[in-house]
Design a protein around this motif. Sequence first.
Motif, PDB file in Angstrom:
ATOM      1  N   CYS A 179      -4.172   9.343   2.286  1.00 58.36           N
ATOM      2  CA  CYS A 179      -4.514   9.045   0.901  1.00 58.36           C
ATOM      3  C   CYS A 179      -5.422  10.141   0.336  1.00 58.36           C
ATOM      4  CB  CYS A 179      -5.202   7.688   0.804  1.00 58.36           C
ATOM      5  SG  CYS A 179      -5.684   7.220  -0.863  1.00 58.36           S
ATOM      6  N   PRO A 180      -5.093  10.711  -0.825  1.00 59.30           N
ATOM      7  CA  PRO A 180      -5.975  11.728  -1.416  1.00 59.30           C
ATOM      8  C   PRO A 180      -7.192  11.082  -2.087  1.00 59.30           C
ATOM      9  CG  PRO A 180      -4.080  11.374  -2.822  1.00 59.30           C
ATOM     10  CD  PRO A 180      -3.851  10.519  -1.603  1.00 59.30           C
ATOM     11  N   TYR A 181      -8.184  11.892  -2.349  1.00 60.42           N
ATOM     12  CA  TYR A 181      -9.424  11.487  -3.041  1.00 60.42           C
ATOM     13  C   TYR A 181     -10.212  10.438  -2.252  1.00 60.42           C
ATOM     14  CZ  TYR A 181      -6.576  13.375  -6.848  1.00 60.42           C
ATOM     15  OH  TYR A 181      -5.755  14.151  -7.615  1.00 60.42           O
ATOM     16  N   LEU A 182      -9.964  10.278  -0.989  1.00 61.91           N
ATOM     17  CA  LEU A 182     -10.662   9.251  -0.212  1.00 61.91           C
ATOM     18  C   LEU A 182     -11.922   9.849   0.400  1.00 61.91           C
ATOM     19  CD1 LEU A 182     -10.571   6.333   0.846  1.00 61.91           C
ATOM     20  CD2 LEU A 182      -9.398   7.197   2.867  1.00 61.91           C
ATOM     21  N   ASP A 183     -13.053   9.203   0.149  1.00 63.28           N
ATOM     22  CA  ASP A 183     -14.334   9.641   0.692  1.00 63.28           C
ATOM     23  C   ASP A 183     -14.685   8.741   1.873  1.00 63.28           C
ATOM     24  OD1 ASP A 183     -16.766  10.760   1.195  1.00 63.28           O
ATOM     25  OD2 ASP A 183     -17.761   9.964  -0.605  1.00 63.28           O
ATOM     26  N   ILE A 184     -14.567   9.282   3.070  1.00 65.97           N
ATOM     27  CA  ILE A 184     -14.824   8.486   4.267  1.00 65.97           C
ATOM     28  C   ILE A 184     -16.310   8.179   4.420  1.00 65.97           C
ATOM     29  CG2 ILE A 184     -15.050  10.532   5.715  1.00 65.97           C
ATOM     30  CD1 ILE A 184     -13.572   7.099   6.720  1.00 65.97           C
ATOM     31  N   ASN A 185     -17.176   8.970   3.822  1.00 66.77           N
ATOM     32  CA  ASN A 185     -18.621   8.778   3.941  1.00 66.77           C
ATOM     33  C   ASN A 185     -19.216   8.050   2.732  1.00 66.77           C
ATOM     34  OD1 ASN A 185     -18.729  10.156   6.439  1.00 66.77           O
ATOM     35  ND2 ASN A 185     -18.750  12.131   5.354  1.00 66.77           N
ATOM     36  N   HIS A 186     -18.387   7.343   1.977  1.00 66.41           N
ATOM     37  CA  HIS A 186     -18.897   6.582   0.830  1.00 66.41           C
ATOM     38  C   HIS A 186     -19.789   5.445   1.320  1.00 66.41           C
ATOM     39  CE1 HIS A 186     -19.019   4.350  -2.928  1.00 66.41           C
ATOM     40  NE2 HIS A 186     -18.592   3.282  -2.275  1.00 66.41           N
ATOM     41  N   GLN A 187     -20.932   5.246   0.637  1.00 63.45           N
ATOM     42  CA  GLN A 187     -21.892   4.222   1.010  1.00 63.45           C
ATOM     43  C   GLN A 187     -21.891   3.105  -0.028  1.00 63.45           C
ATOM     44  OE1 GLN A 187     -25.146   7.336   1.601  1.00 63.45           O
ATOM     45  NE2 GLN A 187     -25.626   5.908   3.264  1.00 63.45           N
ATOM     46  N   ASP A 188     -22.043   1.868   0.467  1.00 67.93           N
ATOM     47  CA  ASP A 188     -22.056   0.717  -0.427  1.00 67.93           C
ATOM     48  C   ASP A 188     -23.461   0.504  -0.987  1.00 67.93           C
ATOM     49  OD1 ASP A 188     -23.411  -0.148   1.766  1.00 67.93           O
ATOM     50  OD2 ASP A 188     -22.165  -1.904   2.153  1.00 67.93           O
ATOM     51  N   ASN A 189     -23.704  -0.669  -1.532  1.00 67.67           N
ATOM     52  CA  ASN A 189     -25.017  -0.936  -2.152  1.00 67.67           C
ATOM     53  C   ASN A 189     -26.154  -0.910  -1.142  1.00 67.67           C
ATOM     54  OD1 ASN A 189     -23.549  -1.301  -4.483  1.00 67.67           O
ATOM     55  ND2 ASN A 189     -23.482  -3.542  -4.293  1.00 67.67           N
ATOM     56  N   ASP A 190     -25.857  -1.211   0.140  1.00 64.12           N
ATOM     57  CA  ASP A 190     -26.882  -1.204   1.181  1.00 64.12           C
ATOM     58  C   ASP A 190     -26.888   0.068   2.007  1.00 64.12           C
ATOM     59  OD1 ASP A 190     -27.780  -3.758   0.509  1.00 64.12           O
ATOM     60  OD2 ASP A 190     -26.201  -4.696   1.711  1.00 64.12           O
ATOM     61  N   GLY A 191     -26.034   1.019   1.667  1.00 58.02           N
ATOM     62  CA  GLY A 191     -26.001   2.281   2.397  1.00 58.02           C
ATOM     63  C   GLY A 191     -25.055   2.312   3.564  1.00 58.02           C
ATOM     64  N   ASN A 192     -24.210   1.290   3.737  1.00 55.50           N
ATOM     65  CA  ASN A 192     -23.278   1.254   4.856  1.00 55.50           C
ATOM     66  C   ASN A 192     -22.020   2.062   4.527  1.00 55.50           C
ATOM     67  OD1 ASN A 192     -24.815  -0.611   6.481  1.00 55.50           O
ATOM     68  ND2 ASN A 192     -24.186  -2.203   5.054  1.00 55.50           N
ATOM     69  N   THR A 193     -21.505   2.756   5.529  1.00 52.32           N
ATOM     70  CA  THR A 193     -20.238   3.468   5.414  1.00 52.32           C
ATOM     71  C   THR A 193     -19.141   2.670   6.121  1.00 52.32           C
ATOM     72  OG1 THR A 193     -20.664   4.736   7.433  1.00 52.32           O
ATOM     73  CG2 THR A 193     -21.432   5.679   5.343  1.00 52.32           C
ATOM     74  N   ALA A 194     -17.909   3.146   5.988  1.00 52.45           N
ATOM     75  CA  ALA A 194     -16.792   2.477   6.660  1.00 52.45           C
ATOM     76  C   ALA A 194     -16.959   2.519   8.175  1.00 52.45           C
ATOM     77  CB  ALA A 194     -15.473   3.145   6.255  1.00 52.45           C
ATOM     78  N   LEU A 195     -17.472   3.619   8.699  1.00 49.19           N
ATOM     79  CA  LEU A 195     -17.709   3.720  10.138  1.00 49.19           C
ATOM     80  C   LEU A 195     -18.784   2.740  10.595  1.00 49.19           C
ATOM     81  CD1 LEU A 195     -17.019   5.246  12.741  1.00 49.19           C
ATOM     82  CD2 LEU A 195     -18.811   6.895  12.160  1.00 49.19           C
ATOM     83  N   MET A 196     -19.833   2.578   9.813  1.00 48.37           N
ATOM     84  CA  MET A 196     -20.885   1.603  10.155  1.00 48.37           C
ATOM     85  C   MET A 196     -20.338   0.185  10.172  1.00 48.37           C
ATOM     86  SD  MET A 196     -24.234   2.839   8.036  1.00 48.37           S
ATOM     87  CE  MET A 196     -24.967   4.453   8.233  1.00 48.37           C
ATOM     88  N   LEU A 226       0.826  -1.208   0.000  1.00 47.29           N
ATOM     89  CA  LEU A 226       0.000   0.000   0.000  1.00 47.29           C
ATOM     90  C   LEU A 226       0.862   1.261   0.000  1.00 47.29           C
ATOM     91  CD1 LEU A 226      -2.777   1.348   0.203  1.00 47.29           C
ATOM     92  CD2 LEU A 226      -2.658   1.068   2.674  1.00 47.29           C
ATOM     93  N   GLN A 227       1.955   1.237   0.745  1.00 46.92           N
ATOM     94  CA  GLN A 227       2.845   2.387   0.762  1.00 46.92           C
ATOM     95  C   GLN A 227       3.486   2.621  -0.601  1.00 46.92           C
ATOM     96  OE1 GLN A 227       5.871   2.088   3.749  1.00 46.92           O
ATOM     97  NE2 GLN A 227       6.674   4.144   3.376  1.00 46.92           N
ATOM     98  N   LYS A 228       3.861   1.548  -1.289  1.00 46.60           N
ATOM     99  CA  LYS A 228       4.437   1.696  -2.628  1.00 46.60           C
ATOM    100  C   LYS A 228       3.418   2.273  -3.607  1.00 46.60           C
ATOM    101  CE  LYS A 228       7.790  -2.057  -2.098  1.00 46.60           C
ATOM    102  NZ  LYS A 228       8.222  -3.401  -2.576  1.00 46.60           N
ATOM    103  N   VAL A 229       2.174   1.808  -3.491  1.00 46.22           N
ATOM    104  CA  VAL A 229       1.125   2.322  -4.383  1.00 46.22           C
ATOM    105  C   VAL A 229       0.897   3.804  -4.128  1.00 46.22           C
ATOM    106  CG1 VAL A 229      -1.322   2.165  -4.941  1.00 46.22           C
ATOM    107  CG2 VAL A 229       0.014   0.080  -4.667  1.00 46.22           C
ATOM    108  N   LEU A 230       0.885   4.216  -2.861  1.00 47.42           N
ATOM    109  CA  LEU A 230       0.664   5.623  -2.546  1.00 47.42           C
ATOM    110  C   LEU A 230       1.846   6.486  -2.962  1.00 47.42           C
ATOM    111  CD1 LEU A 230      -1.009   5.315   0.976  1.00 47.42           C
ATOM    112  CD2 LEU A 230      -2.125   5.779  -1.198  1.00 47.42           C
ATOM    113  N   GLU A 231       3.064   5.938  -2.886  1.00 42.14           N
ATOM    114  CA  GLU A 231       4.240   6.710  -3.297  1.00 42.14           C
ATOM    115  C   GLU A 231       4.262   6.937  -4.804  1.00 42.14           C
ATOM    116  OE1 GLU A 231       7.562   4.599  -1.807  1.00 42.14           O
ATOM    117  OE2 GLU A 231       7.325   5.302   0.268  1.00 42.14           O
ATOM    118  N   LYS A 232       3.781   5.956  -5.560  1.00 38.56           N
ATOM    119  CA  LYS A 232       3.733   6.127  -7.005  1.00 38.56           C
ATOM    120  C   LYS A 232       2.709   7.168  -7.423  1.00 38.56           C
ATOM    121  CE  LYS A 232       5.223   1.426  -8.138  1.00 38.56           C
ATOM    122  NZ  LYS A 232       4.825   0.133  -8.768  1.00 38.56           N
TER     123      LYS A 232
END
Length: 452
Positions: free
Chosen positions: A114-131, A72-78
């Motif tokens: 990480c840039p462009y990361l949406d912490i409040n993104h909802q999946d198909n059922d409306g769940n977020t990462a916090l949920m 993951l660190q290599k991907v973010l560095e690129k």
Amino acid sequence: MASVRNSMSEDPLLGNGPDEDDSEVSCSGSDSDSGSVLSDDSVLPVYKQECGSRSTAKTLYEACAQNNPLALQKVLEKGVTKEEVMEVDHNGWTGLMVACYKGFLEIVQSLYHCPYLDINHQDNDGNTALMIAAQAGHTMTVTYILNYYPGADTEIRDCRGFTALIKAAMQGRDDVVSSLVMAGADQNATDTTKLKCARDWALKTGRYETLNRLRRLNLRPRAEQFTESYVPEWPALKELVAQTTVNKSPGQRITQRIKSTFGFSFPRDPQDNGVLDHMVRITTSVHSPLVATGCRPLCPTSPPEVGKRRLAVPELVKKHSGKRLQEGSVCHSSGSVSCIHSARTTATSCCADTDRRGSVISIASTGVRTFIPRSMVHRNSVFPSGCIPKIQIVKSGEPTPKKEKKRKRHKGYLEPPVWKYKAEKQEKKKEKKAAEKEREKAKKEKKEKKDN
């Protein structure tokens, strides 16, 4: 178990217990993270780790799913694009959601920058990462998201109208419920189908411990020990000392001795405002020297409180001036003390090997911003930069010096007394040496006779 349920249902503060006529409720006593509770959207999918080496992860989603921080660190560095960061699977889950479900805390910490990361993104059922993290019961992950991800909304609802607090209450995640409530989650928020809040759902699913935790938090909603005006004194101490120092009559002494002799002590929960409660307050207060992470708060007049939204670390950095943050938080960099903001770049340039970094540098290199006061920060006088160099051991070419023989003492000086057991040991050694000499003489004499 039935008697416990009946006694709990008779408590007027807890309520009447779960409804027996509601066929939609399936109360499961298991503590599994993927148990179905009340709706199909509560079923979490099973993600199996792909076979093969961990270095095969080439995208951000694969590195998160395989729990591979180095990849993951290599991907973010690129460098990543918005499409790569927000790549989803068939359930609408991003890499951050998979890490929250599995409890990969190091991945969640690495995605903090990480840039462009949406912490409040909802999946198909409306769940977020916090949920997802709250329902799975990963307390550290939930706390990290609330403290370090700006804009994490605790009031987002899924397709059923459930919030993160309601999901955690239904699953009986007591610590997660405490973290959400102290971060400002609304306890009175209701779902859209049954119009019930977190307390109602905890009662409906039989999560009495969670209900008791919410009740205790409401009884003491303000954490006063995190303010600088907190006085670490036990109010009940004077009264207890006065009771023990009062002169007692002979009858009272006899009855007290009989009770202490024939009484039975049963384990019970700690009392409110008791000695254990007081010890917890002292050891977790700002003035406690026992807590390594204790620091001067940026908002001493506004401690954590139930129902009050708490700002994340990036929001605090934007709100307060850099001079104030520099006075309250420090880190080691190139042999001097500097602000914590440049700790990540300093750590990577100072030492590439993460195993040889110092304690503060290793914390900063993972993206965790801490506020440690100057008086409590750990300073290393030998390696002030925080980087421990490699030490190579080489055998010396010079011969090892021989031990000097003990010099004989002069006859004119007094000798220290010899213990009896030491004298006996010395006599036995002398006798053994004399016996060995006699044997050697006898052997020599026999050899000489044979030769003659």
